[in-house]
Scaffold this active site. Structure first.
Site, PDB file in Angstrom:
ATOM      1  N   ASP A  37       0.840  -1.203   0.000  1.00 35.95           N
ATOM      2  CA  ASP A  37       0.000   0.000   0.000  1.00 35.95           C
ATOM      3  C   ASP A  37       0.875   1.252   0.000  1.00 35.95           C
ATOM      4  OD1 ASP A  37      -2.354   1.383  -0.052  1.00 35.95           O
ATOM      5  OD2 ASP A  37      -2.838   1.104   2.066  1.00 35.95           O
ATOM      6  N   GLY A  40      -0.070   5.435  -4.307  1.00 35.30           N
ATOM      7  CA  GLY A  40      -0.673   6.715  -4.656  1.00 35.30           C
ATOM      8  C   GLY A  40      -0.037   7.863  -3.871  1.00 35.30           C
ATOM      9  N   ARG A  41       0.156   7.640  -2.575  1.00 35.84           N
ATOM     10  CA  ARG A  41       0.767   8.687  -1.734  1.00 35.84           C
ATOM     11  C   ARG A  41       2.208   8.952  -2.149  1.00 35.84           C
ATOM     12  NH1 ARG A  41      -1.266   5.793   3.514  1.00 35.84           N
ATOM     13  NH2 ARG A  41      -1.920   4.330   1.886  1.00 35.84           N
ATOM     14  N   ARG A  50      -0.835   9.005 -10.132  1.00 38.82           N
ATOM     15  CA  ARG A  50      -0.863   7.799  -9.291  1.00 38.82           C
ATOM     16  C   ARG A  50      -0.211   6.594  -9.976  1.00 38.82           C
ATOM     17  NH1 ARG A  50      -4.123   7.455  -4.917  1.00 38.82           N
ATOM     18  NH2 ARG A  50      -4.357   5.229  -5.305  1.00 38.82           N
ATOM     19  N   HIS A  54       2.388   3.246  -8.978  1.00 33.96           N
ATOM     20  CA  HIS A  54       2.219   1.813  -9.237  1.00 33.96           C
ATOM     21  C   HIS A  54       3.413   1.285 -10.021  1.00 33.96           C
ATOM     22  CE1 HIS A  54      -1.678   2.189  -7.535  1.00 33.96           C
ATOM     23  NE2 HIS A  54      -2.234   2.793  -8.558  1.00 33.96           N
ATOM     24  N   SER A  82      -7.534  -5.581  -5.194  1.00 26.00           N
ATOM     25  CA  SER A  82      -8.656  -6.155  -4.444  1.00 26.00           C
ATOM     26  C   SER A  82      -9.942  -6.029  -5.261  1.00 26.00           C
ATOM     27  CB  SER A  82      -8.813  -5.419  -3.112  1.00 26.00           C
ATOM     28  OG  SER A  82      -9.351  -4.125  -3.321  1.00 26.00           O
ATOM     29  N   LEU A 148      10.368 -21.023  -4.410  1.00 26.58           N
ATOM     30  CA  LEU A 148       9.362 -20.117  -3.829  1.00 26.58           C
ATOM     31  C   LEU A 148       8.036 -20.165  -4.601  1.00 26.58           C
ATOM     32  CD1 LEU A 148       8.826 -17.607  -1.888  1.00 26.58           C
ATOM     33  CD2 LEU A 148       9.444 -16.205  -3.857  1.00 26.58           C
ATOM     34  N   ARG A 211      -4.955  -1.796   9.135  1.00 22.67           N
ATOM     35  CA  ARG A 211      -6.144  -2.606   8.815  1.00 22.67           C
ATOM     36  C   ARG A 211      -5.759  -3.703   7.827  1.00 22.67           C
ATOM     37  NH1 ARG A 211      -7.551   2.715   6.860  1.00 22.67           N
ATOM     38  NH2 ARG A 211      -6.888   2.934   4.697  1.00 22.67           N
ATOM     39  N   GLU A 224       1.440 -13.115  12.367  1.00 21.83           N
ATOM     40  CA  GLU A 224       2.020 -11.969  13.068  1.00 21.83           C
ATOM     41  C   GLU A 224       1.949 -10.787  12.110  1.00 21.83           C
ATOM     42  OE1 GLU A 224       3.023 -11.762  16.167  1.00 21.83           O
ATOM     43  OE2 GLU A 224       2.589 -13.871  16.553  1.00 21.83           O
TER      44      GLU A 224
HETATM   45  C1  IPE Z   1      -5.349  -2.831  -0.099  1.00 20.29           C
HETATM   46  O1  IPE Z   1      -5.012  -1.525  -0.371  1.00 20.29           O
HETATM   47  C2  IPE Z   1      -5.463  -3.600  -1.380  1.00 20.29           C
HETATM   48  C3  IPE Z   1      -4.207  -3.819  -2.069  1.00 20.29           C
HETATM   49  C4  IPE Z   1      -3.026  -3.586  -1.572  1.00 20.29           C
HETATM   50  C5  IPE Z   1      -4.328  -4.361  -3.391  1.00 20.29           C
HETATM   51  P1  IPE Z   1      -6.140  -0.399  -0.512  1.00 20.29           P
HETATM   52  O2  IPE Z   1      -5.438   0.901  -0.660  1.00 20.29           O
HETATM   53  O3  IPE Z   1      -7.096  -0.766  -1.572  1.00 20.29           O
HETATM   54  O4  IPE Z   1      -6.885  -0.525   0.891  1.00 20.29           O
HETATM   55  P2  IPE Z   1      -7.625   0.569   1.765  1.00 20.29           P
HETATM   56  O5  IPE Z   1      -8.570   1.269   0.844  1.00 20.29           O
HETATM   57  O6  IPE Z   1      -6.566   1.479   2.290  1.00 20.29           O
HETATM   58  O7  IPE Z   1      -8.279  -0.209   2.844  1.00 20.29           O
HETATM   59  C1  IPE Z   2      -1.524   0.171  -3.330  1.00 22.87           C
HETATM   60  O1  IPE Z   2      -1.332   1.530  -3.410  1.00 22.87           O
HETATM   61  C2  IPE Z   2      -1.743  -0.465  -4.681  1.00 22.87           C
HETATM   62  C3  IPE Z   2      -3.126  -0.879  -4.945  1.00 22.87           C
HETATM   63  C4  IPE Z   2      -4.096  -0.902  -4.082  1.00 22.87           C
HETATM   64  C5  IPE Z   2      -3.421  -1.281  -6.298  1.00 22.87           C
HETATM   65  P1  IPE Z   2      -2.551   2.575  -3.395  1.00 22.87           P
HETATM   66  O2  IPE Z   2      -2.897   2.878  -4.815  1.00 22.87           O
HETATM   67  O3  IPE Z   2      -3.659   2.080  -2.569  1.00 22.87           O
HETATM   68  O4  IPE Z   2      -1.847   3.818  -2.742  1.00 22.87           O
HETATM   69  P2  IPE Z   2      -2.475   4.862  -1.698  1.00 22.87           P
HETATM   70  O5  IPE Z   2      -3.051   4.061  -0.580  1.00 22.87           O
HETATM   71  O6  IPE Z   2      -3.511   5.629  -2.441  1.00 22.87           O
HETATM   72  O7  IPE Z   2      -1.318   5.688  -1.267  1.00 22.87           O
HETATM   73 MG    MG Z   3      -4.126   2.317  -0.604  1.00 25.95          MG
END
Ligand code: IPE
Ligand code: IPE
Ligand code: MG
Length: 264
Positions: A37, A40-41, A50, A54, A82, A148, A211, A224
Site C-alpha cells: 500500500d 498513490g501517496r 498515481r 504503481h 482487491s 518459492l 487494517r 504476526e
Molecule cells: C489494499 O489496499 C489492497 C491492495 C493492496 C491491493 P487499498 O489501498 O485498496 O486498501 P484501503 O482502501 O486502504 O483499505
Molecule cells: C496500493 O497503493 C496499490 C493498490 C491498491 C493497487 P494505493 O494505490 O492504494 O496507494 P495509496 O493508498 O492511495 O497511497
Molecule cells: Mg491504498
C-alpha cells in the site's frame, strides 16, 4: 540457501548484512503475505500521477520476490488488486492491468531462472482477457518449479473468497456429494485459493495503515502482523529482512500459555 549464500547476494551493505546475521534460518516464516500500500501517496508526494506510483511499486515487487526466494521462503503472496479496487477511476484500473501484463512479460524468465512457481490468488476469470492470458501463461510455464511459490492476489477479497466457499459447500451438500455433518475447518481450507499453501505466518502492511482490507481473512487468523510507514515503492530488501528479524522476536502462543505452542 545458507547464510553465506544470502550474504554473497547482499554484498557489502553493512546494515543488510547485520539484519541477515540477526535472522535464524531455521525459524523463517514459511509464508509471508504483503499488503502493498502507499503507491498513490508516493506519487502524490512527488507531484506525479498515481500510475507512476504503481510503476515504481513494480520494482519493490521484484526486489521482494528476489529476496524471498534467496532466503528460501516457501511462499510469498502479495495483494496487488482487491475486488474493491474496481471502484477506482477506469484509467487507474486499466493502467494497473497494463502493468500486470508487462510484469509477467518482463519477469517470467527471471522467475523461471530462480525456480519460482507463479500463481494467482483470486478471481482470475474476472480480469480482462489479455491480462488473464498473460497470467495463465506465467502459471503454466512455472507450474513444474519447486522453489518459492509466489502468488499475486488479484481481483481478490477475503469475504468473496469465503462466500464462494460457502456456496460451493452448499451446492455439494444439496447434490449429495458432501455430508454436511462432516464439515470441519479442513472442508473450508481445501476450497480456498490458498489450499496448496501453508498459512501465512507473517503479514506485512506498508504505508502505516492499521487494517487488513479484506485480505486473506481466514488464513491470517494467527499471522504476526508487521506494519511499516514505508510506502510500497520505497520497500526494499532491508525492510523484508527487518520484518523477518522482528517476526522472530515475537512469542507465538496460539491461545496457549507458552511460546512452544507450535501447531505444526
Ligand atoms: C489494499 O489496499 C489492497 C491492495 C493492496 C491491493 P487499498 O489501498 O485498496 O486498501 P484501503 O482502501 O486502504 O483499505
Ligand atoms: C496500493 O497503493 C496499490 C493498490 C491498491 C493497487 P494505493 O494505490 O492504494 O496507494 P495509496 O493508498 O492511495 O497511497
Ligand atoms: Mg491504498
Amino acid at each position: 540457501m545458507t547464510r553465506t549464500q544470502v550474504l554473497e547476494v547482499i554484498g557489502s551493505d553493512r546494515d543488510e548484512q547485520a539484519l541477515v546475521d540477526a535472522i535464524d534460518f531455521d525459524r523463517l516464516p514459511r509464508h509471508v503475505a504483503v499488503i502493498m500500500d502507499g503507491n498513490g501517496r508516493w506519487a502524490k508526494s512527488r507531484f506525479l500521477p498515481r500510475l507512476e506510483g504503481h510503476r515504481a511499486g513494480v520494482e519493490s515487487v521484484r526486489s521482494t520476490v528476489e529476496t524471498a526466494a534467496r532466503l528460501g521462503l516457501e511462499a510469498l503472496t502479495v495483494y496487488a488488486f482487491s475486488t474493491e479496487n474496481w471502484k477506482r477511476p477506469t484509467d487507474e484500473v486499466s493502467g494497473l492491468m497494463g502493468l500486470l501484463k508487462l510484469y509477467i512479460r518482463r519477469e517470467l524468465k527471471t522467475l523461471q531462472t530462480n525456480n519460482i512457481r507463479f500463481g494467482v490468488v483470486g478471481g482470475l476469470d474476472g480480469l480482462p482477457k489479455d491480462v488473464q492470458d498473460e497470467l495463465r501463461r506465467g502459471i503454466a510455464e512455472t507450474a513444474h518449479l519447486t522453489g518459492l511459490q509466489f502468488s499475486l492476489a488479484l481481483n481478490y477479497s477475503g469475504r468473496s473468497e469465503l462466500t464462494d466457499v460457502v456456496r460451493r459447500i452448499a451446492l455439494e451438500a444439496r447434490a449429495g456429494t458432501l455430508d454436511p455433518t462432516t464439515i470441519d475447518e479442513a472442508t473450508i481450507e481445501k476450497r480456498l485459493f490458498t489450499a496448496h499453501l501453508p498459512e501465512p505466518d507473517l503479514l506485512i502492511r506498508t504505508s502505516g495503515e492499521l487494517r487488513v482490507s479484506n485480505f486473506l481473512l481466514w488464513q491470517i487468523a494467527y499471522a504476526e502482523i508487521w506494519v511499516t510507514d514505508v510506502l510500497w515503492p520505497d520497500f526494499r530488501r532491508r525492510h523484508l529482512l527487518q520484518a523477518i528479524a522482528d517476526f522472530q522476536k515475537r512469542e507465538r502462543r496460539y491461545g496457549g500459555i507458552t511460546a512452544a505452542g507450535s501447531r505444526a
